[in-house]
Enzyme design. Structure first.
Site, short mmCIF file in Angstrom:
data_model
loop_
_atom_site.label_atom_id
_atom_site.label_comp_id
_atom_site.label_asym_id
_atom_site.label_seq_id
_atom_site.Cartn_x
_atom_site.Cartn_y
_atom_site.Cartn_z
N LYS A 156 -11.19 45.50 98.93
CA LYS A 156 -10.77 46.67 99.70
C LYS A 156 -11.59 46.81 100.98
O LYS A 156 -11.08 47.24 102.00
CB LYS A 156 -10.96 47.94 98.85
CG LYS A 156 -9.77 48.23 97.97
CD LYS A 156 -9.88 49.60 97.34
CE LYS A 156 -10.75 49.56 96.12
NZ LYS A 156 -10.72 50.81 95.35
N GLU A 207 -10.95 53.78 92.42
CA GLU A 207 -11.81 54.57 93.29
C GLU A 207 -11.00 54.86 94.55
O GLU A 207 -10.50 53.93 95.18
CB GLU A 207 -13.07 53.77 93.63
CG GLU A 207 -14.03 54.60 94.43
CD GLU A 207 -15.28 53.83 94.85
OE1 GLU A 207 -15.50 52.71 94.35
OE2 GLU A 207 -16.01 54.36 95.69
N ARG A 228 -10.53 39.03 87.19
CA ARG A 228 -9.76 39.69 88.24
C ARG A 228 -8.79 38.70 88.86
O ARG A 228 -8.96 37.49 88.79
CB ARG A 228 -10.67 40.28 89.30
CG ARG A 228 -11.51 39.28 90.06
CD ARG A 228 -12.21 39.95 91.26
NE ARG A 228 -12.77 41.24 90.95
CZ ARG A 228 -12.53 42.34 91.68
NH1 ARG A 228 -11.77 42.32 92.74
NH2 ARG A 228 -13.07 43.47 91.36
P1 ATP Z 1 -12.21 45.89 95.30
O1 ATP Z 1 -13.18 44.91 94.70
O2 ATP Z 1 -10.95 45.30 95.80
O3 ATP Z 1 -12.84 46.82 96.29
P2 ATP Z 1 -12.57 47.67 93.11
O4 ATP Z 1 -12.78 46.97 91.84
O5 ATP Z 1 -13.75 48.27 93.76
O6 ATP Z 1 -11.73 46.75 94.08
P3 ATP Z 1 -11.39 49.99 91.98
O7 ATP Z 1 -10.62 51.05 92.66
O8 ATP Z 1 -12.72 50.33 91.44
O9 ATP Z 1 -11.49 48.77 92.98
O10 ATP Z 1 -10.51 49.31 90.86
C1 ATP Z 1 -9.71 50.04 89.94
C2 ATP Z 1 -9.41 49.16 88.76
O11 ATP Z 1 -8.70 48.00 89.19
C3 ATP Z 1 -10.68 48.67 88.11
O12 ATP Z 1 -10.51 48.76 86.71
C4 ATP Z 1 -10.80 47.24 88.56
O13 ATP Z 1 -11.44 46.48 87.59
C5 ATP Z 1 -9.34 46.83 88.74
N1 ATP Z 1 -9.23 45.77 89.74
C6 ATP Z 1 -9.69 45.78 91.02
N2 ATP Z 1 -9.45 44.61 91.64
C7 ATP Z 1 -8.81 43.83 90.74
C8 ATP Z 1 -8.30 42.49 90.76
N3 ATP Z 1 -8.40 41.72 91.85
N4 ATP Z 1 -7.70 42.02 89.64
C9 ATP Z 1 -7.59 42.79 88.55
N5 ATP Z 1 -8.05 44.04 88.46
C10 ATP Z 1 -8.67 44.57 89.52
MG MG Z 2 -14.81 49.50 91.91
#
Ligand code: ATP
Ligand code: MG
Length: 574
Positions: free
Chosen positions: A285, A50, A275
């Protein structure tokens, strides 16, 4: 100095060869599907960020997994921006994500997609569900909706608008899209089951009314699809075979499957994995953005940040991050990985590729009294003694030098093998010296050492083979380049900064000593033109990286990691 390395290709070498035993449960699923011919041998993944922030090391794990699987099984991996939330998204983030994924060594050819490209298709899908009686327009306010939703232990209640006819729903939904209703006044909801034990299945919202300008579609839309609806449909449109996501989406999987089943479109399969969490840092984030906004760091690419751009500026290499991702593997259970392992992977990589150079961080003057004034010698120094192919460079040596302040002690304890009155040490690549005399300032502090060298010991070995234990790094005063060195430590002072009591902020765990800036450092002349982001081992100090923002005031070097590897010790204990 030549610090160019051959470009690093994608993680071929990091991955198990095709056909060998699968290394994790996701690859097991894929190999089973390949055996049964489920998708005709097709493997297609996607990385779906995102664009509401910069990518971090957790995303790197997901990138390595999705692109790694595609590479390993001769499949494809799409880059798809999950841009359904216009109020938090920005093109700055879109651009940084593209740069970071590419830097990690992965390629999506022409398959750069955006959920917003599908807004038209998603709208049609929504109408299809309305026509099937599987979606309805609801007039409950957000507060009412919360009330009706129920709890984990109590079922929800059905919305009074749930039994509207398909015609009425279609008419209202079209008018929502046409902008006839104010923001938040109505939603489109899936008609599933308000009594479901899974709250995600209690008539979840599919569309909301939101007048926000989208960074790609501008003001074309005033209704936006919710993540759960948009994500599975986008996967299906792209014919993604494996939609790999993190564990918190496990409870959303029934909804993911429900939408695809009701729409009767290509069935992508969602698979969840744990994760990445790392000690001494955070991954959210939202919280990283808070650090940026409150000026706790200099930006998203501050070398203290766990972002990919921060790690790059800190001196991490793509290979070290890929190696780390391969080492931690993929599991089904959340845990927190030691940051020592990440640092270990970096040392491992830099040990092989970083030239050894000399940098004096806290200088003390040395004058070699028996060395002729005005004379300069060029001494040959190997760039990496373990790898002759990295060549050598010439180091100027002269009568006045700088050494490290704490390499001298007037009253040394036993086992101090550095310079002291009466002891003999080796100047790396140069001569053996002793220190018969010191000069002090008015306060009595030693400000200069008057030393003598053994002229027969050129290159650093005694002609008579006598044993000299200590070896010091140094730079020639007339040739040294002034530099700034930033010593980075961990961003947080505690291993689990996310673990804060109610009401307290994770900010209180920030490490007050995370950054020490040393000005007035003196580095060997080969570092004058160090290319941005080039890597070095400063002898006895650690691995450093030339900061891309280096200024006219002389180069700036960021410490990537100190030399001591605590991971090795941890591993020995296990
Ligand atoms: P955050 O929780 O840090 O805001 P998010 O999951 O909202 O992160 P996205 O941009 O939606 O961030 O994530 C893109 C991809 O990266 C998704 O498939 C998500 O599952 C994966 N992802 C995000 N954080 C992690 C993590 N800590 N470990 C592994 N994969 C991750
Ligand atoms: Mg997300």
């Amino acid at each position: 100095m030549d610090n160019e390395h051959p470009p690093e290709g994608p993680a071929d070498g990091d991955e198990a060869a095709h056909g060998s035993r699968p290394t994790d449960f996701i690859r097991e699923i894929i190999e089973e599907d390949l055996r049964t011919g489920k998708h005709g041998g097709r493997v297609h993944t996607r990385f779906p960020p995102e664009p509401n922030g910069y990518l971090h090391i957790g995303h790197a794990k997901s990138i390595c997994l999705n692109f790694g699987i595609a590479g390993q099984y001769r499949g494809l991996c799409n880059l798809r921006y999950d841009d359904t939330n216009p109020s938090k998204e920005d093109v700055e983030y879109v651009d940084s994500i593209r740069e970071d994924v590419r830097w990690l060594g992965f390629d999506w050819d022409d398959r750069e997609f955006y959920a917003s490209d599908y807004f038209g298709r998603l709208y049609e899908f929504a109408e299809r569900l309305i026509e099937k009686g599987k979606a309805f327009v609801c007039d409950l306010t957000p507060e009412q909706m919360r009330e009706y939703r129920g709890t984990l232990t109590e079922p929800g209640r059905e919305s009074p608008y749930r039994e509207r006819s398909a015609e009425e729903n279609l008419d209202l939904f079209r008018r929502m899209r046409a902008g006839e209703f104010p923001d938040g006044s109505r939603t489109l909801r899936a008609k599933i089951d308000m009594a479901s034990g899974n709250i995600n299945m209690r008539d979840p919202v599919m569309y909301r009314i939101l007048r926000a300008t989208h960074h790609r579609t501008g003001d074309d839309w005033c209704i936006y699809p919710m993540y759960d609806f948009a994500h599975c449909c986008s996967d299906s449109i792209e014919k993604i075979t494996y939609s790999i996501c993190t564990l918190e989406f496990e409870d959303h999987r029934p909804l993911y499957d429900w939408y695809l089943e009701q729409l009767d479109i290509f069935r992508s399969r969602q698979i969840e994995f744990a994760r990445l969490n790392l000690t001494y840092t955070i991954m959210s984030k939202r919280r990283l953005l808070q650090l940026v906004n409150e000026g706790k760091v200099s930006g998203w690419d501050d070398p203290l940040m766990p972002t990919i751009s921060g790690l790059r500026r800190r001196g991490y290499t793509p290979g070290s991050i890929r190696a780390f991702a391969a080492r931690i593997g993929v599991a089904k259970k959340d845990n927190r990985v030691s940051i020592d392992l990440l640092e270990h992977c970096l040392r491992d990589d830099l040990n092989a590729r970083a030239p050894r150079v000399m940098a004096v961080l806290r200088p003390l003057k040395v004058v070699i009294e028996n060395y002729p004034e005005g004379r300069t010698e060029e001494l040959e120094a190997a760039n990496n003694p373990e790898d002759p192919s990295m060549g050598s460079r010439m180091l100027p040596f002269s009568r006045e030098l700088w050494i490290e302040k704490d390499d001298f002690m007037e009253d040394p304890p036993k086992k101090f093998f550095r310079l002291a009155p009466g002891s003999e040490v080796r100047l790396k690549h140069a001569y053996l010296i002793t220190c018969p005399d010191v000069i002090r300032d008015a306060g009595g502090e030693v400000v200069e050492l008057r030393c003598t060298c053994d002229p027969e010991s050129r290159g650093g070995e005694a002609p008579d083979g006598r044993r000299v234990r200590g070896t010091l790094h140094w730079v020639s005063a007339a040739h040294a380049v002034p530099a700034t060195v930033r010593l980075y430590d961990r961003l947080f002072a505690v291993p689990d900064p996310d673990d804060v009591p109610e009401g307290a902020s994770f900010m209180k765990h920030l490490n007050p000593d995370a950054l020490e800036i040393l000005t007035g450092c003196l580095v060997e002349p080969s570092l004058r033109e160090a290319p941005p982001l080039s890597h070095f081992q400063f002898l006895r100090h650690g691995y450093f990286c030339a900061d891309p923002g280096s200024t006219p005031g002389g180069p700036v070097f960021n410490r990537s990691v100190p030399l001591r590897d605590s991971w090795v010790k941890i591993r020995e204990k296990i």
